[in-house]
Design an enzyme around this catalytic site. Structure first.
Site, PDB file in Angstrom:
ATOM      1  N   ASN A 184       8.434  -6.632   4.407  1.00  0.00           N
ATOM      2  CA  ASN A 184       8.353  -5.367   3.681  1.00  0.00           C
ATOM      3  C   ASN A 184       9.518  -4.472   4.104  1.00  0.00           C
ATOM      4  O   ASN A 184       9.967  -4.533   5.242  1.00  0.00           O
ATOM      5  CB  ASN A 184       7.005  -4.689   3.993  1.00  0.00           C
ATOM      6  CG  ASN A 184       6.859  -3.329   3.351  1.00  0.00           C
ATOM      7  OD1 ASN A 184       6.480  -2.364   4.012  1.00  0.00           O
ATOM      8  ND2 ASN A 184       7.152  -3.216   2.076  1.00  0.00           N
ATOM      9  N   GLN A 208      -6.787  -1.467   2.079  1.00  0.00           N
ATOM     10  CA  GLN A 208      -6.180  -1.038   3.339  1.00  0.00           C
ATOM     11  C   GLN A 208      -6.846   0.223   3.859  1.00  0.00           C
ATOM     12  O   GLN A 208      -7.024   1.191   3.109  1.00  0.00           O
ATOM     13  CB  GLN A 208      -4.682  -0.765   3.207  1.00  0.00           C
ATOM     14  CG  GLN A 208      -4.058  -0.501   4.593  1.00  0.00           C
ATOM     15  CD  GLN A 208      -2.617  -0.044   4.559  1.00  0.00           C
ATOM     16  OE1 GLN A 208      -2.333   1.066   4.121  1.00  0.00           O
ATOM     17  NE2 GLN A 208      -1.713  -0.899   5.024  1.00  0.00           N
ATOM     18  N   PRO A 263       0.841  -1.197   0.000  1.00  0.00           N
ATOM     19  CA  PRO A 263       0.000   0.000   0.000  1.00  0.00           C
ATOM     20  C   PRO A 263       0.876   1.248   0.000  1.00  0.00           C
ATOM     21  O   PRO A 263       1.782   1.380   0.825  1.00  0.00           O
ATOM     22  CB  PRO A 263      -0.794  -0.118   1.306  1.00  0.00           C
ATOM     23  CG  PRO A 263       0.041  -1.002   2.179  1.00  0.00           C
ATOM     24  CD  PRO A 263       0.752  -1.944   1.266  1.00  0.00           C
ATOM     25  N   MET A 264       0.623   2.159  -0.939  1.00  0.00           N
ATOM     26  CA  MET A 264       1.399   3.395  -1.034  1.00  0.00           C
ATOM     27  C   MET A 264       0.461   4.549  -1.336  1.00  0.00           C
ATOM     28  O   MET A 264      -0.261   4.520  -2.345  1.00  0.00           O
ATOM     29  CB  MET A 264       2.467   3.291  -2.131  1.00  0.00           C
ATOM     30  CG  MET A 264       3.606   2.344  -1.812  1.00  0.00           C
ATOM     31  SD  MET A 264       4.797   2.254  -3.177  1.00  0.00           S
ATOM     32  CE  MET A 264       3.928   1.132  -4.285  1.00  0.00           C
ATOM     33  N   VAL A 265       0.463   5.556  -0.471  1.00  0.00           N
ATOM     34  CA  VAL A 265      -0.383   6.728  -0.659  1.00  0.00           C
ATOM     35  C   VAL A 265      -0.039   7.395  -1.987  1.00  0.00           C
ATOM     36  O   VAL A 265       1.133   7.589  -2.309  1.00  0.00           O
ATOM     37  CB  VAL A 265      -0.213   7.719   0.512  1.00  0.00           C
ATOM     38  CG1 VAL A 265      -0.972   9.015   0.248  1.00  0.00           C
ATOM     39  CG2 VAL A 265      -0.692   7.087   1.809  1.00  0.00           C
ATOM     40  N   CYS A 321       1.977   3.038  10.025  1.00  0.00           N
ATOM     41  CA  CYS A 321       2.483   4.086   9.144  1.00  0.00           C
ATOM     42  C   CYS A 321       2.866   5.320   9.949  1.00  0.00           C
ATOM     43  O   CYS A 321       2.049   5.858  10.687  1.00  0.00           O
ATOM     44  CB  CYS A 321       1.427   4.477   8.111  1.00  0.00           C
ATOM     45  SG  CYS A 321       2.009   5.728   6.952  1.00  0.00           S
ATOM     46  N   ALA A 368       7.301  -2.008  -2.183  1.00  0.00           N
ATOM     47  CA  ALA A 368       6.770  -0.649  -2.290  1.00  0.00           C
ATOM     48  C   ALA A 368       7.592   0.145  -3.297  1.00  0.00           C
ATOM     49  O   ALA A 368       7.257   0.218  -4.474  1.00  0.00           O
ATOM     50  CB  ALA A 368       6.764   0.024  -0.916  1.00  0.00           C
ATOM     51  N   ARG A 369       8.701   0.738  -2.849  1.00  0.00           N
ATOM     52  CA  ARG A 369       9.456   1.644  -3.717  1.00  0.00           C
ATOM     53  C   ARG A 369       9.991   0.976  -4.975  1.00  0.00           C
ATOM     54  O   ARG A 369       9.982   1.575  -6.061  1.00  0.00           O
ATOM     55  CB  ARG A 369      10.603   2.278  -2.926  1.00  0.00           C
ATOM     56  CG  ARG A 369      10.155   3.296  -1.892  1.00  0.00           C
ATOM     57  CD  ARG A 369      11.314   3.736  -1.032  1.00  0.00           C
ATOM     58  NE  ARG A 369      11.891   2.604  -0.321  1.00  0.00           N
ATOM     59  CZ  ARG A 369      13.194   2.434  -0.068  1.00  0.00           C
ATOM     60  NH1 ARG A 369      14.057   3.337  -0.499  1.00  0.00           N
ATOM     61  NH2 ARG A 369      13.616   1.382   0.591  1.00  0.00           N
TER      62      ARG A 369
END
Length: 480
Positions: free
Chosen positions: A210, A85, A16-18, A114, A238-239
């Protein structure tokens, strides 16, 4: 319990990434080989106000906020693979949101770690609150029919971290993702594989590792090495995925230009917000964001301006010519698209396409009068990033809007009027159109007798709206 066919073991997931984990990125990750994809964290306070809407035009399910924003958009392609999420600090509110989306997603995940201000301030949730409050997880596990998971960051000591995870396991969740950094640590700090390893050895549920992007995971071949280093069941990226989603490909990385092209295809297909598209593309460009290509991406205002074209690959991904407006009309769908309860089209108002004394708003107003309808009502918003405008017009209780942003409030209102006129099949006054009789000859020729028709129309319009308060900082629209 884990739903039929859904497993959290031996999988690779998009984290999950904003601002990154919207529908285009999730579908792209699935195309490249991700087993599960997590949406960006969505706050329960906002989601609980949403209405579920089936968008038949885009073939999506949209969750629409009271202000008409699409908070979450999904589709059948990812239904059995997308994990929703949420950020939450309230068991009842969390359950309400979970029940709202449970028919359209594969699982529910609660963000418990987070450190970003977005999570800790907006929702009063995050690391401190949820780490000691597993009641939310218990309520979700017993209250919905799909799997419930959570994601945490490690605590100051291995012992504290293991103790927390063991308490969480007792709530009945299906899996737990562990970001191997402390609350105050950022991506530049090395990931603590030993903490994740200790967690994996202390619980029986799947542990998803993660935090390995850059340090340990640069290519698909590195994913298995990170899993072994943490003794985890699975890996969440993620990244590494944000920079190049083809990291999920077992065949190896694709050129970032190819990935950007595929991302843009989904962004256009699913009417992704242009600023979200730009943000994701800039993340892919990384240190090239200030290059000519990067500057073109940042300057673009629509998906059409940044859309890939096989004919322009040699000059980069951005399609940007001196005929920008022609490109916008040809690249974006010309057919109406539903955005919640608003009918949208990709329309720009071109002043040169109309006689000096004629505007689409004028035609729409005259048509409304002829049909004995209430006169059109315009609601205009301004975007803070670039001070561009977008207007929605209401006619006969239906709303119309252009998906393109304009340089002025007046142009935005004209664009929304064009959308309405075209959807309804009404002439709009363009040069070369046959005389429809909607606007009298004196108006068409710009003659005046005392006050002009336009001035009298403005006066009538203002008088009609005098009893209605204008929106804050929003001037009353002129009718033409």
């Amino acid at each position: 319990m884990v739903g039929e066919g859904l497993s959290f073991r031996n999988i690779t997931a998009l984290a999950p990434m904003v601002r990154v984990g919207t529908l285009p990125m999730r579908l792209l990750a699935l195309d490249y080989g991700a087993d599960l994809v997590y949406c960006e964290e969505l706050i329960d306070l906002k989601m609980v106000q949403c209405q579920r809407v089936v968008n038949e035009v885009l073939e999506t399910v949209d969750f629409i906020a009271p202000d008409d924003r699409v908070m979450f958009r999904t589709c059948m392609r990812e239904k059995d693979r997308v994990v929703f999420q949420m950020g939450t600090a309230d068991p009842d509110r969390a359950l309400a949101v979970a029940r709202l989306v449970e028919k359209d997603v594969a699982a529910i995940d609660v963000n418990m770690g987070c450190p970003k201000e977005y999570s800790t301030k907006v929702s009063s949730c995050g690391f401190c609150c949820l780490s000691s409050e597993p009641q939310i997880l218990k309520k979700l596990v017993t209250g919905v029919s799909i799997p419930v998971t959570c994601k945490i960051r490690i605590l100051p000591s291995v012992e504290e971290t293991v103790s927390l995870v063991q308490r969480i396991e007792k709530t009945g969740i299906a899996a737990i993702a562990v970001h191997g950094r402390f609350k105050e640590e950022r991506p530049r700090h090395p990931v603590h594989c030993d903490y994740i390893q200790a967690v994996a050895g202390a619980v029986s549920i799947p542990v998803i590792a993660n935090g390995g992007s850059l340090d340990l995971v640069r290519t698909h071949a590195d994913v298995e090495e990170f899993r072994k280093a943490t003794s985890a069941s699975s890996v969440m990226l993620a990244r590494a995925a944000m920079w190049n989603a083809s990291v999920f490909r077992s065949q190896g990385l694709l050129p970032v230009e190819t990935v950007m092209e595929e991302y843009l295809r989904y962004a256009v297909q699913y009417d992704n917000h242009a600023f979200n598209t730009k943000y994701c593309l800039c993340q892919m460009l990384r240190d090239k964001v200030e290059s000519p290509l990067g500057k073109q991406v940042q300057a673009a205002q629509t998906n059409a301006e940044i859309r890939c074209s096989n004919h322009t690959r040699s000059s980069g991904v951005v399609v940007k010519s001196t005929k920008r407006d022609t490109l916008q009309r040809s690249s974006q769908p010309s057919c109406p698209v539903m955005d919640g309860d608003i009918i949208t089209m990709a329309i720009k108002f071109e002043r040169r396409e109309y006689p000096p004394q004629i505007t689409p708003k004028m035609f729409l107003l005259e048509w409304s009068r002829r049909e004995k309808l209430e006169q059109p009502r315009y609601k205009t918003v301004q975007r803070s990033q670039d001070r561009a405008f977008q207007s929605t017009v209401t006619v006969a209780k239906k709303k119309y809007r252009s998906s393109l942003w304009e340089k002025s409030k007046k142009f935005a209102e004209q664009a929304s009027a064009i959308v309405c006129l075209r959807v309804l099949g009404i002439p709009e006054g363009r040069l070369g159109e046959d005389d429809s009789g909607l606007v009298c000859k004196r108006k068409r020729e710009g003659r005046s007798n005392g006050n002009s028709e336009e001035e009298r129309g403005k006066k009538l319009h203002v008088e009609a709206e005098a009893s209605e308060p204008a929106a804050p900082n929003q001037p009353v629209s002129d009718p033409f």
